[in-house]
Design a protein around this motif. Sequence first.
Motif, PDB file in Angstrom:
ATOM      1  N   TYR A 162      -6.307  -3.017  -5.917  1.00  0.00           N
ATOM      2  CA  TYR A 162      -5.579  -2.403  -7.017  1.00  0.00           C
ATOM      3  C   TYR A 162      -5.578  -3.368  -8.199  1.00  0.00           C
ATOM      4  CZ  TYR A 162      -1.764  -0.201  -9.624  1.00  0.00           C
ATOM      5  OH  TYR A 162      -1.000   0.399 -10.601  1.00  0.00           O
TER       6      TYR A 162
ATOM      7  N   SER B 123      -7.739  -1.491   0.630  1.00  0.00           N
ATOM      8  CA  SER B 123      -7.709  -1.023  -0.763  1.00  0.00           C
ATOM      9  C   SER B 123      -7.403  -2.165  -1.729  1.00  0.00           C
ATOM     10  CB  SER B 123      -6.660   0.078  -0.930  1.00  0.00           C
ATOM     11  OG  SER B 123      -7.003   1.221  -0.183  1.00  0.00           O
TER      12      SER B 123
ATOM     13  N   ALA C 190       0.830  -1.211   0.000  1.00  0.00           N
ATOM     14  CA  ALA C 190       0.000   0.000   0.000  1.00  0.00           C
ATOM     15  C   ALA C 190       0.859   1.253   0.000  1.00  0.00           C
ATOM     16  CB  ALA C 190      -0.931  -0.020   1.207  1.00  0.00           C
ATOM     17  N   SER C 191       2.014   1.186   0.649  1.00  0.00           N
ATOM     18  CA  SER C 191       2.887   2.362   0.760  1.00  0.00           C
ATOM     19  C   SER C 191       3.416   2.834  -0.582  1.00  0.00           C
ATOM     20  CB  SER C 191       4.067   2.041   1.686  1.00  0.00           C
ATOM     21  OG  SER C 191       4.858   1.001   1.139  1.00  0.00           O
TER      22      SER C 191
ATOM     23  N   HIS D 202       1.575   3.235  -3.275  1.00  0.00           N
ATOM     24  CA  HIS D 202       0.464   3.783  -4.046  1.00  0.00           C
ATOM     25  C   HIS D 202      -0.002   5.090  -3.412  1.00  0.00           C
ATOM     26  CE1 HIS D 202      -0.052   0.085  -6.456  1.00  0.00           C
ATOM     27  NE2 HIS D 202       0.387  -0.508  -5.356  1.00  0.00           N
ATOM     28  N   PRO D 203      -0.528   6.014  -4.219  1.00  0.00           N
ATOM     29  CA  PRO D 203      -0.940   7.309  -3.678  1.00  0.00           C
ATOM     30  C   PRO D 203      -2.270   7.212  -2.924  1.00  0.00           C
ATOM     31  CG  PRO D 203      -1.424   7.217  -6.020  1.00  0.00           C
ATOM     32  CD  PRO D 203      -0.677   5.955  -5.689  1.00  0.00           C
ATOM     33  N   PRO D 204      -2.472   8.112  -1.944  1.00  0.00           N
ATOM     34  CA  PRO D 204      -3.771   8.155  -1.264  1.00  0.00           C
ATOM     35  C   PRO D 204      -4.838   8.702  -2.213  1.00  0.00           C
ATOM     36  CG  PRO D 204      -2.331   9.933  -0.506  1.00  0.00           C
ATOM     37  CD  PRO D 204      -1.504   9.052  -1.409  1.00  0.00           C
ATOM     38  N   PRO D 205      -6.106   8.455  -1.941  1.00  0.00           N
ATOM     39  CA  PRO D 205      -6.620   7.798  -0.728  1.00  0.00           C
ATOM     40  C   PRO D 205      -6.758   6.291  -0.855  1.00  0.00           C
ATOM     41  CG  PRO D 205      -8.448   8.652  -2.006  1.00  0.00           C
ATOM     42  CD  PRO D 205      -7.199   9.012  -2.767  1.00  0.00           C
ATOM     43  N   ASP D 206      -6.496   5.741  -2.042  1.00  0.00           N
ATOM     44  CA  ASP D 206      -6.730   4.298  -2.245  1.00  0.00           C
ATOM     45  C   ASP D 206      -5.474   3.483  -1.959  1.00  0.00           C
ATOM     46  OD1 ASP D 206      -9.400   4.781  -3.078  1.00  0.00           O
ATOM     47  OD2 ASP D 206      -8.648   5.347  -5.064  1.00  0.00           O
ATOM     48  N   ASN D 207      -4.923   3.689  -0.786  1.00  0.00           N
ATOM     49  CA  ASN D 207      -3.704   2.957  -0.437  1.00  0.00           C
ATOM     50  C   ASN D 207      -3.748   2.500   1.016  1.00  0.00           C
ATOM     51  OD1 ASN D 207      -3.389   5.449   0.774  1.00  0.00           O
ATOM     52  ND2 ASN D 207      -1.190   5.600   0.315  1.00  0.00           N
ATOM     53  N   LYS D 208      -4.898   1.998   1.413  1.00  0.00           N
ATOM     54  CA  LYS D 208      -5.071   1.537   2.793  1.00  0.00           C
ATOM     55  C   LYS D 208      -4.771   0.043   2.872  1.00  0.00           C
ATOM     56  CE  LYS D 208      -8.578   5.001   3.921  1.00  0.00           C
ATOM     57  NZ  LYS D 208      -8.446   5.725   2.624  1.00  0.00           N
TER      58      LYS D 208
END
Length: 226
Positions: free
Chosen positions: A76, A74, A61-62, A64-70
Amino acid sequence: MTFKPALVIVDVQEDFCPPHGSLAVQEGRDIVPALNELLSLPFAVKIATKDFHPPDHISFASNHPPPDNKPFASMYTITNPLNPEETQQTRLWPDHCVQGTKGAELVPELHVSKVHHIVEKGQDKRVEMYSAFADPFTNPNVSRSKLAQILHDEGITDVYVAGLAADYCVKFTALDARKEGFRTWVVGEATRPVDPGSMPEVHQEYQKAKISVIDKDEAVRMVKDL
């Protein structure tokens, strides 16, 4: 009928185990005594696999850009870098099993001295790779480990799968073992899932693929007299 079994212990690494793993599976460490009992049996080949990611791996997740990086929440869509028409949707995870970190190490209480081969997977930053055989893309594969070659070269007939996690890397490793032509057995009590609620669906997939889920004692009975 010929019977030459192999044991594949999937990803029993620090990052998948309590108390400090970044992607710790509940009770993940509790399966090690069962795994060590399996390792004491006369399997023709005993293999341990390791997730072994670069720090810029696409499943983190780290990266990928927010907000879809939880992490855990999230999703992908990964495009096959060799065929843009083929895609796979994957869950994003916390950073885990990064090459050169303690989290990537097999847990010390596992009897690694009895393992014949350690197979690393997940090194290609562009693709997810739950299965210890290959990434999920098929047209074509992007990344394959040496696992299938080891098993075929040894004339293995049956593959026994255990380890972490039951609903991800164990499941996909077992399904790919079956696709490779091996009779496949999952030692259920020597696995633990990320999501226990997913296991009925996992068992349905096994039933469809003609994969048998057995307990440890049954595996012992099948292999001990070789």
